[in-house]
Motif scaffolding. Structure first.
Motif, PDB file in Angstrom:
ATOM      1  N   THR A  56      -8.162   8.049  29.796  1.00 31.49           N
ATOM      2  CA  THR A  56      -8.983   7.164  30.866  1.00 31.49           C
ATOM      3  C   THR A  56      -7.791   6.746  31.824  1.00 31.49           C
ATOM      4  OG1 THR A  56      -8.800   5.090  29.488  1.00 31.49           O
ATOM      5  CG2 THR A  56     -10.949   6.425  29.351  1.00 31.49           C
ATOM      6  N   PRO A  57      -6.972   7.641  32.456  1.00 28.56           N
ATOM      7  CA  PRO A  57      -5.829   7.138  33.269  1.00 28.56           C
ATOM      8  C   PRO A  57      -6.163   6.252  34.475  1.00 28.56           C
ATOM      9  CG  PRO A  57      -6.681   9.361  33.867  1.00 28.56           C
ATOM     10  CD  PRO A  57      -7.755   8.995  32.870  1.00 28.56           C
ATOM     11  N   ILE A  58      -7.215   6.155  35.186  1.00 27.02           N
ATOM     12  CA  ILE A  58      -7.431   5.479  36.439  1.00 27.02           C
ATOM     13  C   ILE A  58      -6.895   4.060  36.272  1.00 27.02           C
ATOM     14  CG2 ILE A  58      -8.856   5.179  38.410  1.00 27.02           C
ATOM     15  CD1 ILE A  58      -8.198   7.953  37.982  1.00 27.02           C
ATOM     16  N   PRO A  59      -7.671   3.257  35.133  1.00 26.04           N
ATOM     17  CA  PRO A  59      -7.139   2.019  35.207  1.00 26.04           C
ATOM     18  C   PRO A  59      -5.735   1.752  35.020  1.00 26.04           C
ATOM     19  CG  PRO A  59      -9.091   2.384  33.604  1.00 26.04           C
ATOM     20  CD  PRO A  59      -8.624   3.683  34.311  1.00 26.04           C
ATOM     21  N   TYR A  60      -4.994   2.432  34.277  1.00 25.01           N
ATOM     22  CA  TYR A  60      -3.623   2.472  34.096  1.00 25.01           C
ATOM     23  C   TYR A  60      -2.718   2.763  35.365  1.00 25.01           C
ATOM     24  CZ  TYR A  60      -4.537   2.467  28.777  1.00 25.01           C
ATOM     25  OH  TYR A  60      -5.075   1.963  27.871  1.00 25.01           O
ATOM     26  N   VAL A 110       5.643   9.340  32.982  1.00 28.85           N
ATOM     27  CA  VAL A 110       6.062  10.147  31.927  1.00 28.85           C
ATOM     28  C   VAL A 110       5.560   9.250  30.546  1.00 28.85           C
ATOM     29  CG1 VAL A 110       8.091  11.185  30.573  1.00 28.85           C
ATOM     30  CG2 VAL A 110       7.758  11.549  33.158  1.00 28.85           C
ATOM     31  N   GLY A 111       6.045   8.124  30.600  1.00 29.60           N
ATOM     32  CA  GLY A 111       5.702   7.117  29.385  1.00 29.60           C
ATOM     33  C   GLY A 111       4.314   6.882  29.076  1.00 29.60           C
ATOM     34  N   ILE A 112       3.697   6.542  30.149  1.00 29.15           N
ATOM     35  CA  ILE A 112       2.124   6.024  29.898  1.00 29.15           C
ATOM     36  C   ILE A 112       1.117   7.062  29.884  1.00 29.15           C
ATOM     37  CG2 ILE A 112       0.313   4.691  30.807  1.00 29.15           C
ATOM     38  CD1 ILE A 112       2.802   2.684  31.988  1.00 29.15           C
ATOM     39  N   LEU A 113       1.372   8.076  31.028  1.00 25.71           N
ATOM     40  CA  LEU A 113       0.327   9.158  31.142  1.00 25.71           C
ATOM     41  C   LEU A 113       0.779  10.574  30.570  1.00 25.71           C
ATOM     42  CD1 LEU A 113      -1.138   8.411  34.866  1.00 25.71           C
ATOM     43  CD2 LEU A 113      -2.011   7.403  32.463  1.00 25.71           C
ATOM     44  N   GLY A 114       1.900  10.610  30.133  1.00 25.91           N
ATOM     45  CA  GLY A 114       2.484  11.880  29.455  1.00 25.91           C
ATOM     46  C   GLY A 114       2.685  12.991  30.206  1.00 25.91           C
ATOM     47  N   PHE A 115       2.985  12.547  31.400  1.00 23.90           N
ATOM     48  CA  PHE A 115       3.445  13.602  32.292  1.00 23.90           C
ATOM     49  C   PHE A 115       4.729  14.203  31.889  1.00 23.90           C
ATOM     50  CE2 PHE A 115       1.247  12.866  36.759  1.00 23.90           C
ATOM     51  CZ  PHE A 115       0.007  12.638  35.992  1.00 23.90           C
ATOM     52  N   ASP A 116       5.099  15.628  32.317  1.00 24.59           N
ATOM     53  CA  ASP A 116       6.481  16.068  32.179  1.00 24.59           C
ATOM     54  C   ASP A 116       7.154  15.443  33.375  1.00 24.59           C
ATOM     55  OD1 ASP A 116       6.446  18.036  34.069  1.00 24.59           O
ATOM     56  OD2 ASP A 116       5.588  19.164  33.007  1.00 24.59           O
ATOM     57  N   PHE A 117       8.679  15.733  33.298  1.00 20.53           N
ATOM     58  CA  PHE A 117       9.340  14.968  34.530  1.00 20.53           C
ATOM     59  C   PHE A 117       9.168  15.800  35.596  1.00 20.53           C
ATOM     60  CE2 PHE A 117      12.386  12.532  31.536  1.00 20.53           C
ATOM     61  CZ  PHE A 117      12.352  11.518  32.169  1.00 20.53           C
ATOM     62  N   LEU A 118       8.899  17.070  35.604  1.00 21.76           N
ATOM     63  CA  LEU A 118       8.631  17.824  36.942  1.00 21.76           C
ATOM     64  C   LEU A 118       7.310  17.175  37.489  1.00 21.76           C
ATOM     65  CD1 LEU A 118       9.954  19.954  38.940  1.00 21.76           C
ATOM     66  CD2 LEU A 118       8.533  21.653  37.588  1.00 21.76           C
ATOM     67  N   GLN A 119       6.275  17.023  36.882  1.00 22.80           N
ATOM     68  CA  GLN A 119       4.963  16.461  37.304  1.00 22.80           C
ATOM     69  C   GLN A 119       5.130  15.036  37.910  1.00 22.80           C
ATOM     70  OE1 GLN A 119       2.783  17.192  33.523  1.00 22.80           O
ATOM     71  NE2 GLN A 119       1.220  18.309  34.629  1.00 22.80           N
ATOM     72  N   ALA A 120       5.855  14.456  37.075  1.00 22.72           N
ATOM     73  CA  ALA A 120       5.980  13.131  37.448  1.00 22.72           C
ATOM     74  C   ALA A 120       6.848  12.761  38.819  1.00 22.72           C
ATOM     75  CB  ALA A 120       6.979  12.235  36.416  1.00 22.72           C
ATOM     76  N   SER A 121       7.833  13.684  38.955  1.00 23.83           N
ATOM     77  CA  SER A 121       8.595  13.621  40.150  1.00 23.83           C
ATOM     78  C   SER A 121       7.866  14.031  41.422  1.00 23.83           C
ATOM     79  CB  SER A 121       9.883  14.431  40.055  1.00 23.83           C
ATOM     80  OG  SER A 121      10.503  14.534  41.192  1.00 23.83           O
ATOM     81  N   ALA A 122       6.888  15.024  41.254  1.00 24.42           N
ATOM     82  CA  ALA A 122       5.953  15.331  42.337  1.00 24.42           C
ATOM     83  C   ALA A 122       5.069  14.361  42.778  1.00 24.42           C
ATOM     84  CB  ALA A 122       5.215  16.684  41.898  1.00 24.42           C
ATOM     85  N   THR A 123       4.554  13.664  41.433  1.00 24.01           N
ATOM     86  CA  THR A 123       3.473  12.604  42.006  1.00 24.01           C
ATOM     87  C   THR A 123       3.991  11.449  42.571  1.00 24.01           C
ATOM     88  OG1 THR A 123       2.397  13.584  40.047  1.00 24.01           O
ATOM     89  CG2 THR A 123       1.976  11.403  40.654  1.00 24.01           C
ATOM     90  N   THR A 124       5.265  11.083  41.993  1.00 26.96           N
ATOM     91  CA  THR A 124       6.123   9.739  42.479  1.00 26.96           C
ATOM     92  C   THR A 124       6.294  10.054  43.941  1.00 26.96           C
ATOM     93  OG1 THR A 124       7.000   9.444  40.385  1.00 26.96           O
ATOM     94  CG2 THR A 124       8.149   8.654  42.274  1.00 26.96           C
TER      95      THR A 124
END
Length: 254
Positions: A132-136, A164-178
């Motif tokens: 349930t990612p939206i609230p986080y 990465v830590g809360i939603l479990g993204f890998d670093f590449l996904q996290a970088s793109a999203t950030t």
């Protein structure tokens, strides 16, 4: 000569920011050193103009080759933008320097955790929050967006660690999203600088071109080398943030 130096740092900043965030740590100090006679607002406006262009370019580059979960990104963008604006409004009420000790502790904890967990961010994983990612997303993007509006340094690193830590993204996904979320918060600040005419255009434009080039190189290298490469650069940036905050805090007591 000064312009060449600034452009060189802008190129490097665009590269670092595209991979792991933290480009401001590289691009802003040379501006402050070489433009001592210029009002701080003009320095910040010039830096923001160059940084936004590079971040936006990296975001577009990532979006073409890395799958972005817009169902998560859009609420994060809205929350971060609103809270960033609120943070900017609160600058006159809260001393930004108060955030330095808190941020230093957080960043050190992030570095130790990432260094200790060798598999942290190497691959996407399911977490309790990812169900349930939206609230986080609304919560941590709002908090980090507020911090970005009131102070700023380390925002990209905080967002990456949270994804990465809360939603479990890998670093590449996290970088793109950030990158996408960072564009939103940075544009809000840039609009204010543009409206006030607080940009040194003969520096901002060539620096922006170099920042864009660095962003393209950085995003492509990150996508080619994968999450492990992003993790290493992330750790280097985080150590840089720790040194910067540590130096600032020590200077206050000297």
């Amino acid at each position: 000569m000064t312009l060449l130096i600034l452009c060189g740092f802008a190129l490097l900043a665009g590269f670092i920011d595209a991979v792991a965030g933290g480009g401001g740590l590289i691009q802003l100090p040379p501006l402050l050193i070489t433009q001592k006679e210029v009002a701080p607002a003009f320095i910040l406006g010039t830096n923001k103009f160059a940084a936004v262009t590079g971040t936006a370019t990296a975001a577009v580059s990532y979006n073409r080759r890395v799958k972005v979960n817009w169902r998560i990104v859009v609420p994060g963008m809205i929350s971060a933008a609103i809270c960033s604006w609120l943070g900017a409004r609160a600058v006159s009420l809260i001393r930004p320097e108060l955030f330095r000790p808190i941020m230093l502790v957080l960043i050190i904890a992030m570095a130790l955790y990432t260094f200790k967990r060798k598999d942290f961010g190497s691959a996407a994983r399911q977490t309790k929050a990812s169900l349930t990612p939206i609230p986080y997303v609304l919560g941590f993007c709002g908090l980090i967006g507020f911090y970005d509006g009131i102070f700023g340094p380390g925002t990209g690193s905080l967002l990456m660690f949270a994804f990465v830590g809360i939603l479990g993204f890998d670093f590449l996904q996290a970088s793109a999203t950030t990158k996408i979320i960072n564009v939103t918060t940075n544009v809000a600040a840039l609009v204010q600088f543009l409206g006030a005419g607080q940009i040194i255009w003969h520096l901002a434009v060539p620096m922006a071109v170099c920042n864009i080039l660095g962003g393209i190189i950085g995003s492509r290298m990150a996508m080619a080398k994968g999450s492990q490469f992003v993790r290493v650069v992330f750790l280097v940036v985080v150590v840089g943030v720790i040194l910067r905050y540590g130096y600032d805090i020590i200077q206050e007591f000297i």
